[in-house]
Design an enzyme around this catalytic site. Structure first.
Site, PDB file in Angstrom:
ATOM      1  N   GLN A   1       0.827  -1.201   0.000  1.00 15.11           N
ATOM      2  CA  GLN A   1       0.000   0.000   0.000  1.00 15.11           C
ATOM      3  C   GLN A   1       0.866   1.258   0.000  1.00 15.11           C
ATOM      4  O   GLN A   1       0.328   2.359  -0.078  1.00 15.11           O
ATOM      5  CB  GLN A   1      -0.904   0.013   1.242  1.00 15.11           C
ATOM      6  CG  GLN A   1      -1.875  -1.145   1.300  1.00 15.11           C
ATOM      7  CD  GLN A   1      -2.696  -1.173   2.580  1.00 15.11           C
ATOM      8  OE1 GLN A   1      -2.817  -2.214   3.200  1.00 15.11           O
ATOM      9  NE2 GLN A   1      -3.274  -0.049   2.984  1.00 15.11           N
TER      10      GLN A   1
ATOM     11  N   CYS B   1      -8.927   1.525   9.102  1.00 14.41           N
ATOM     12  CA  CYS B   1      -8.988   2.321  10.306  1.00 14.41           C
ATOM     13  C   CYS B   1      -7.705   3.097  10.411  1.00 14.41           C
ATOM     14  O   CYS B   1      -6.633   2.569  10.224  1.00 14.41           O
ATOM     15  CB  CYS B   1      -9.176   1.363  11.467  1.00 14.41           C
ATOM     16  SG  CYS B   1      -8.328   1.745  12.961  1.00 14.41           S
TER      17      CYS B   1
ATOM     18  N   GLU C   1     -12.944   4.641   5.639  1.00 15.85           N
ATOM     19  CA  GLU C   1     -12.867   3.989   6.936  1.00 15.85           C
ATOM     20  C   GLU C   1     -14.048   4.308   7.838  1.00 15.85           C
ATOM     21  O   GLU C   1     -14.359   3.541   8.753  1.00 15.85           O
ATOM     22  CB  GLU C   1     -11.562   4.400   7.624  1.00 15.85           C
ATOM     23  CG  GLU C   1     -10.378   3.964   6.813  1.00 15.85           C
ATOM     24  CD  GLU C   1      -9.088   4.542   7.326  1.00 15.85           C
ATOM     25  OE1 GLU C   1      -8.040   4.060   6.922  1.00 15.85           O
ATOM     26  OE2 GLU C   1      -9.130   5.488   8.133  1.00 15.85           O
TER      27      GLU C   1
END
Lengths: 207, 801
Positions: free
Chosen positions: B236, B384, B754
């Site tokens: 990522q 999150c 999120e």
């Protein structure tokens, strides 16, 4: 993942003969479904394998068994076994205390208490079945053991117990009991577990 | 001025911000033409299979490779001893700790990496791995973090047993990692002493795993002749990884190329650098041929970045009207055997101190104690922003506990404590400045949509009949878009992000960014920003990410930071181009720049509607000689954006559940989610993100957990056990929105992916617990599986058994 097992099995034979048989690790291993002794290191140490097959999955543990303590007076034995499966993904360990209780001149009981712990994939996938599996393994073991004891040459019940090293069962039993399979049969095991479960579910109907 | 319908047509042709443009990337994905790391096949490639420990804690007495080496197809077996000469048997973590690449003398968690077998194909590698004989001496394992700091607890990390500090302040026990606190403890304590009402609850956020569909893996290819290292990997954050690889290997960063390719879901699981990557890279450097390593599902769930494992204690102090006067939250954090979780350097417990939520709480204090246990490392993951889920779960649960204690309605107590609209920007007692918000109207809109009063009446009737129905509310505030470089860095690198835009003569555009899509629809969203900013059609705008040789530096995609940070960089870069375009337009129209105004896709001379230059005309002109004196050709720009603050999206959710008291089965009857993420770029993509986030919230609240037995054995690391909801289990989601733009973001956008996860989990929990509230139950830990809920029914004697 740990299970505690306490079992007691009735045996048809004199206590002294059963005790002699119990000390013969090769003979004991032969009664254990899926177990095999591959090497005797010394008096107190053997190496061996245990194979459990459940459907397509086969776990083969290799490891060592150590005889920690032999108490001839109490006819009791303390074994510690430890091993990893051959793919290195699981581990297993067992502490076993077993003794022979006299129950008359031609009958006795094999009483055992064991703590079995497994780790790795065996715990992850087999953990929840472990109690039931161990139960069935021990049932088969006891049946094989009782069978082997019956096939031994009869000794006079009051004859003093032979010393382990010169024990009679050193010569193999003439006809190995048919139940002593080299591998624990998964289907038979499942059937036995299913029967036991049914019995728990409908105890009244079977009464 | 053109007539309205013509303007509208031009606007529609752009498919810019605010349009539900279909995702540009899906044409490839739905035809099976995505290119994931396991699709990469290089000539002469070897496969690596990891040998992993069956024990959670054991000493390694020896490793026998001989049988594996004799196995057909096996080329080599690497252990820690083989990595030692290149000093790569240990590696620094993003959390300030070090982690064993391959176990060095001991293993500290089950399935830890012990050796890698290299072979000609994947099957030979797996066969070889099964033949590596490792002699272990099992040691007692610490599984319960509450026992990690006992006086007689075994030392997990002998390598740092003597170290007084592992990057985040003094340690008090060999298994202690750090203690971190925020807020004003004395002020909070005094608020509690003087408050008429206090509540306290122990609340667990259990260990869960994001479980992306694609597991982690890489193909490392080192060219011995040129000294170039190329790594195709599931990451990522490709640029950060390249920097880490340069630091680890000593290879110049300019000779390392990290390629992200398509990523099949990340959710924070693909931010860290895992041992498998490092061993594959070392193996390629040593052998000079490419090496592929791909995780199995079990390896992924068992050993890579998990989430949560926060054992919290929440306390609130309030007056008799339910106005909160003080907050004290603590958490015992189980980080596993290595502190390898990803967090900004100055925030070892992430953004946990956002735990005052949407409420004006004058006195607050929080503390997090992190410990080592014999479990896989990680902690910060799963849709999150660095521990926000834990914080929001605590406050949204605790405000319900307080309402219950006071007998105040759960919607009403929120109204009484909201930060009011006129208080923004609002600085919390923990020090965060909430940029914007408008909480009360959002809640009222949702309550009206679901007929909240009617639901409460229905609940009262059902309770009278002995039935269980629960209504959960969550009015959460998120904190996303890490972050300002003055406070947020990883390994010293600030968490800015970037965008480079090149405009071609005919008006085609390529944009390259430092972020990395894992399914978020970046190729579409960023194109729409540029389309609106530059007046060029989104269909002709290509977005590229993930190849460090092509894209400018950025911290990647995690913590909902793509739109808040890179979205802003994109707008900034586009505006640089637009400024230059304006100069060219003024030159071509022979007017001053001040005489021009922008209209959808062109500059127009004020008061002379016929005098225009379209952006496409300007694109061509910028590549000719007919540009202002001294100006360079081209329409290119790079922008780096360092956000002045984080962004604070919020939402109001209501969940209605019916519970079968005889079986414990929970049915989510209704879930209504209103999200406010500021300016909305692609409403369809936003809705898709919310559906995904809510489904993952449902998964966590209702079934996911990574349990262990007392010896540290995993009890649920395959998809036979680990709950991954499908369309069959997933409830129907109703979505809604309000728009409160961020005042500091160039587009007013805030990030959204999120929010539904963070806000959804407490909403479902609150609904389940609300069903039992009239029976005196104040808390039940997740996951709310039928068995666990039935146990609650059974304990209350209402299950009929």
């Amino acid at each position: 993942m740990k299970v505690q097992l306490e079992k007691s099995f009735a045996l048809g034979g004199p206590a002294a003969a059963a005790w002699t048989l119990l000390q013969d690790l090769e003979a004991v291993a032969a009664c254990m479904p899926g177990a095999r002794i591959t090497e005797r290191v010394d008096d107190r140490h053997v190496k061996g394998t245990v194979t459990v097959k459940l459907g397509p999955a086969s776990l083969a543990f290799r490891g060592e068994v150590e005889v920690k303590d032999v108490d001839a007076a109490a006819r009791s034995l303390f074994l510690v076994g430890r091993g990893t499966d051959t793919t290195g993904t699981s581990g297993a360990a067992m502490d076993l205390r077993a003794h022979i209780e006299e129950a008359g001149t031609t009958a006795c009981r094999l009483v055992g208490a064991a703590e079995v712990s497994v780790s790795g994939k065996a715990a992850t996938f087999g953990g929840r079945l472990m109690s039931a599996v161990a139960d069935q393994v021990l049932q088969q073991f006891a049946a094989n053991f009782a069978e082997k004891l019956r096939s031994l040459p009869v000794q006079a019940p009051d004859e003093p117990a032979a010393r382990p090293a010169e024990a009679a069962p050193a010569e193999p039993a003439p006809n190995p009991p048919p139940a002593a399979k080299r591998e624990l049969n998964g289907l038979a095991l499942l059937w036995a577990m299913f029967r036991a479960w049914l019995h728990d579910l409908f105890p009244a109907r079977r009464a | 001025m053109g007539d309205m319908s013509e303007l509208q047509q031009r606007e529609d042709a752009l498919q810019g911000m605010g349009t539900s443009l279909l995702r540009k990337e899906d044409a490839r994905f739905i035809r099976g033409q995505g290119s994931y790391v396991d699709d990469v096949k290089l000539p002469g490639m070897l496969f690596g299979a990891l040998v992993r420990s069956p024990y959670a804690h054991a000493r390694i007495r020896g490793i026998d490779k001989s049988k594996a080496l004799a196995s057909p197809g096996v080329v080599a077996v690497l252990t820690a001893d083989d990595l030692k000469p290149v000093n790569l048997h240990w590696m620094p973590t993003l959390g300030g700790d070090v982690q064993a690449v391959l176990a060095d003398k001991k293993v500290c968690f089950q399935l830890q990496e012990v050796a890698m077998v290299l072979a000609n194909d994947r099957y030979a590698a797996a066969d070889g791995a099964a033949l590596v004989e490792v002699d272990y001496e099992e040691l007692p394992a610490i599984v319960d973090p509450k026992k990690a700091m006992d006086a007689d607890a075994p030392t997990i990390r002998e390598d740092i047993a003597e170290k007084k500090d592992v990057g985040h302040g003094p340690r008090v026990h060999p298994n202690h990692i750090f203690t971190w606190e925020a807020g004003d403890q004395a002020a909070a304590d005094s608020a509690f002493e003087n408050a008429p009402i206090t509540v306290r609850e122990e609340i667990l956020n259990p260990r869960v795993h994001p479980c992306p569909l694609e597991t982690c893996g890489c193909v490392a290819s080192f060219n011995k002749t040129t000294g170039y290292l190329t790594v195709y990997m599931t990451t990522q954050a490709p640029h950060l990884v390249r920097t880490v690889l340069a630091m680890l290997s000593g290879i110049a960063e300019s000779k390392i190329r990290v390629v992200g390719g398509d990523i099949g879901g990340g959710f924070g699981n693909k931010v860290p650098v895992y041992p498998g990557y490092v061993v594959a890279i070392v193996a390629s450097i040593v052998t000079g041929v490419p090496v592929k390593w791909i995780e199995s599902r079990i390896d992924n769930i068992s050993t890579t970045g998990f989430a949560r494992d926060y054992h919290g204690v929440g306390e609130l102090a309030a007056d008799a009207d339910g106005r909160i006067k003080g907050l004290r939250f603590t958490a015992l954090a189980d980080h596993g055997a290595f502190n390898s979780h990803v967090s900004a350097s100055k925030f070892p417990a992430g953004l946990f101190s956002i735990c005052t939520g949407s409420y004006a709480i004058p006195n607050a204090y929080c503390r997090v104690d992190a410990v080592y246990t014999n479990k896989a490392p990680g902690g910060v993951a799963y849709r999150c922003s660095l521990r926000v889920t834990e914080a929001v779960y605590l406050i949204e649960r605790m405000i319900d506990v307080l309402a219950q204690k006071l007998g105040i309605d759960k919607a009403e107590i929120r109204r009484r404590n909201f930060v009011a609209k006129e208080q923004f920007p609002y600085t919390t007692s923990m020090g965060w400045t909430l940029d914007s918000g408008d909480y009360a109207p959002a809640l009222e809109k949702v309550l009206q949509a679901v007929d909240y009063e009617g639901l409460r009446r229905e609940q009262a009737e059902k309770r009278a009949r002995g039935e269980l129905m629960g209504i959960g509310i969550s009015t959460f505030t998120e904190i996303v878009g890490a972050g300002p470089t003055k406070t947020c860095d990883i390994l010293g690198i600030g968490l800015f992000d970037s965008c480079e835009i090149r405009v071609h003569p005919t008006g085609g555009v390529i944009a390259r960014l430092g972020t990395m899509s894992q399914g978020q629809g970046h190729a579409t969203t960023y194109a729409q920003i540029i389309a609106t900013e530059l007046g060029l059609p989104a269909s002709d705008i290509v977005v590229e990410e993930g190849d460090t040789d092509k894209a400018p530096y950025g911290a990647g995609t995690w913590g909902s930071r793509s739109t808040p940070v890179s979205g802003a960089a994109t707008a900034k870069a586009a505006r640089k181009i637009k400024d230059k375009a304006k100069q060219i337009a003024a030159h071509l129209l022979e007017v001053g720049e001040g005489d021009l105004e922008w209209e959808v896709d062109r500059f127009r001379v004020k008061g002379n509607p016929e005098a225009t230059k379209t952006m496409k005309e300007i694109c061509m002109a910028s590549h000719t000689g007919n540009i202002p004196d001294g100006m360079e050709q081209g329409l290119n720009a790079v922008a780096y954006y360092d956000p002045p603050n984080l962004t604070f999206p919020f939402g109001a959710y209501v969940c209605v559940v019916d519970i079968d008291k005889h079986t414990g089965e929970v049915k989510v009857r209704r879930f209504y989610a209103l999200d406010d993420c500021g300016t909305r770029i692609n409403p369809m993509i936003i809705e898709g993100q919310i559906h995904g986030g809510l489904t993952e919230a449902f998964a966590v609240a209702m079934g996911q957990q990574v349990p262990f037995d007392e010896n540290g054995n995993h009890l649920g690391n395959s998809l036979m056990d680990y709950f991954l909801p499908t369309a069959v289990e997933t409830p129907r989601w109703e979505t809604d929105h309000t728009v409160t733009p961020s005042p500091h973001h160039p587009l007013g956008a805030k990030g959204v992916a999120e929010s539904p996860h963070v806000g959804g989990i407490p909403c479902i929990s609150n609904a389940v617990i609300d069903a039992f509230a009239h029976l005196g139950v104040t808390h039940m830990d997740m996951p709310h599986t039928a068995y666990r809920v039935w146990q609650q029914c059974h304990a209350l004697g209402i299950d009929g058994h």
